[in-house]
Design a protein around this motif. Structure first.
Motif, PDB file in Angstrom:
ATOM      1  N   ILE A 290      -8.453  -0.975  -1.905  1.00  7.31           N
ATOM      2  CA  ILE A 290      -8.819  -0.039  -0.845  1.00  7.31           C
ATOM      3  C   ILE A 290     -10.068   0.728  -1.270  1.00  7.31           C
TER       4      ILE A 290
ATOM      5  N   LEU B 276       0.880  -1.179   0.000  1.00 10.73           N
ATOM      6  CA  LEU B 276       0.000   0.000   0.000  1.00 10.73           C
ATOM      7  C   LEU B 276       0.910   1.221   0.000  1.00 10.73           C
TER       8      LEU B 276
ATOM      9  N   VAL C  27      -9.033  -0.465   4.152  1.00 11.81           N
ATOM     10  CA  VAL C  27      -7.981  -1.280   3.541  1.00 11.81           C
ATOM     11  C   VAL C  27      -8.318  -2.748   3.786  1.00 11.81           C
TER      12      VAL C  27
END
Ligand SMILES: *[C@@H]1O[C@H](CO)[C@@H](O)[C@H](O)[C@H]1NC(C)=O
Ligand SMILES: *[C@@H]1O[C@H](CO)[C@@H](O)[C@H](O)[C@H]1NC(C)=O
Length: 440
Positions: free
Chosen positions: A151, A112, A161
């Motif tokens: 997400i 991420l 998330v």
């Protein structure tokens, strides 16, 4: 709001010959379903916001980068970007762009990230979000993030998330939903899935849609049901955030169709027999009974289930036979599309594998050949749209369609060429797309 005249003509033809066209819908191969299509000649402005030959990771230090390369924890050609979402801070400062790159293999330093302004050799540099430490244990610390596929940023600036908990398809941690407040970058919520909500060694959680039932300005984004897609165990998980419980939906409507197990893009194909991937709810305020609209990746069917049925765990206690009569088969597309998004006004968007482009549908009309129409075709830049989001721009309240395309077929086939642009983040105003002002 008006569709392009070409689309209206197609709609009129469909209304005049409904049976004829419905018949063709099943018989024709995908190529001939949209015969009148022309490629856009007039690109108003370039829609590409970021592009990469391969993903360019930033590290806390050059030593850390070199150490990870030596350890096999960073292989520049291993990571694949999957998802995009965008946050416009309410104070008017510049938007922030987030991408994910799940740990399919060992060589992914973090899954991420946000995109920086730093230009590196093969594209924009990305940096770990919310921090490098959240990712650096590579599965050893389940309080961090192990592998994020997708997400969802909500209207209160909260990032939802979904962490699959796996690295190279080995489950290191329980799948979890983690929520960050984007104004402070702080963790504000975490839910580890209980063993009843996933199938160990089978499940792979790849998509999340958080339905905010109390949006701003009056609401606080606290009354939320989140829907999670688990295509490998062929299920959708409902997470009741207020009730702190979750349950699985698995039945004939969440299954793939073997006839759509081969995914062909631009002359190359790969095999995936995946269940639910695309999730989006019908918007608040349209005056319709609200539904989750969803589909399996390996299926042509578009389906819906009313939220009042979905959100009540009592309705799902009979396993495969639960609430079957409440599912709605909206229609068939004759081809696969990956993830989808629905605008505030009720327009659905999805990236089709063939022809390669973004298709749109007004959710108030039948889901059929006349109403599911191409809005932008680009066989180069729109190869496998694996992430698609609609983001409201605070400056004028208009909605933007954001997408990430990643040429997944070339990764599966081993034909990816890192000398060319493989990954793109693109943007177009929803209104421009609907009016035929193509920007992709
Ligand atoms: C949930 O569904 C059951 C029947 O399936 C019904 O009896 C019950 O009232 C519902 N609960 C709510 C809160 O709507
Ligand atoms: C950039 O791409 C080239 C060509 O594939 C490759 O040789 C090089 O290692 C890449 N650089 C980085 C930093 O990823």
């Amino acid at each position: 709001m008006m569709f392009d005249p070409r689309l209206i003509l197609a709609l009129a033809v469909w209304i005049a010959y409904p049976n004829h066209c419905l018949g063709q819908y099943h018989i024709n191969p995908p190529k001939t379903i949209f015969p009148d299509l022309e490629l856009p000649s007039d690109h108003k402005h370039t829609a590409t916001v970021f592009e990469w030959k391969n993903l360019q990771y930033g590290f806390p230090s050059e030593q850390e980068r070199e150490q990870l390369i030596r350890d096999g924890r960073y292989n520049p050609d291993s990571p694949i970007p999957i998802d995009i979402d965008v946050y416009y801070p309410p104070n008017g400062s510049p938007p922030r762009h987030f991408v994910t790159s799940p740990r399919f293999g060992q060589g992914v330093p973090f899954s991420l990230a946000y995109v920086t302004n730093v230009q590196r050799e093969n594209g924009s540099e990305i940096q770990a979000y919310p921090s490098y430490q959240w990712h650096s244990s590579h599965g050893a610390n389940c309080d961090g993030l192990t592998s994020v596929y997708r997400i969802h940023i909500d209207a209160c600036g909260q990032m939802w998330v979904l962490d699959s908990g796996e690295i190279e398809f080995v489950q290191h941690c329980a799948p979890q939903v983690v929520v960050f407040d984007l104004a402070t970058n702080q963790l504000i919520h975490r839910y580890r899935l209980p063993e009843t909500s996933y199938k160990a060694k089978v499940s792979r959680f790849v998509n999340i849609f958080a339905d905010i039932r109390d949006p701003p300005p009056s609401g606080q984004c606290k009354d939320v049901f989140a829907y999670l897609a688990d295509p490998t165990s062929k299920a959708i998980v409902v997470y009741d955030v207020v009730g702190q419980s979750s349950w699985r939906i698995e039945n004939k409507f969440t299954y793939p169709d073997a006839r759509f197990g081969t995914h062909s893009v631009a002359g190359e194909s790969f095999e995936l027999l995946d269940g639910p991937l695309a999730l989006a709810v019908t918007p608040l305020g349209l005056g319709l009974r609200r539904h989750l609209i969803f589909h399996a990746l390996s299926n042509e069917l578009e389906l819906a289930i009313p939220l009042d049925i979905l959100n009540n765990a009592t309705n799902w206690q009979k396993g495969f036979s639960s609430s079957l009569s409440d599912f709605v088969t909206l229609g068939r597309r004759g081809v696969q599309c990956a993830t989808h998004a629905i605008s505030r006004q009720g327009f659905w968007f999805c990236g089709f594998l063939e022809p390669i482009g973004i298709f749109g549908w007004d959710i108030r009309r039948p889901y059929d050949r006349g109403n599911v129409q191409p809005l932008a075709l680009n066989p180069v830049t729109l190869q496998f749209v694996s992430g698609i989001k609609i983001v409201r721009r605070p400056a004028d309240g208009q909605e933007e369609l954001w997408l990430l395309s990643d040429r997944l077929q070339k990764i599966f086939a081993g034909t990816i060429d890192y000398g060319e642009i493989n990954y793109r983040v693109m943007r177009c105003d929803v209104e421009d797309l609907l009016q035929g002002r193509v920007c992709f």
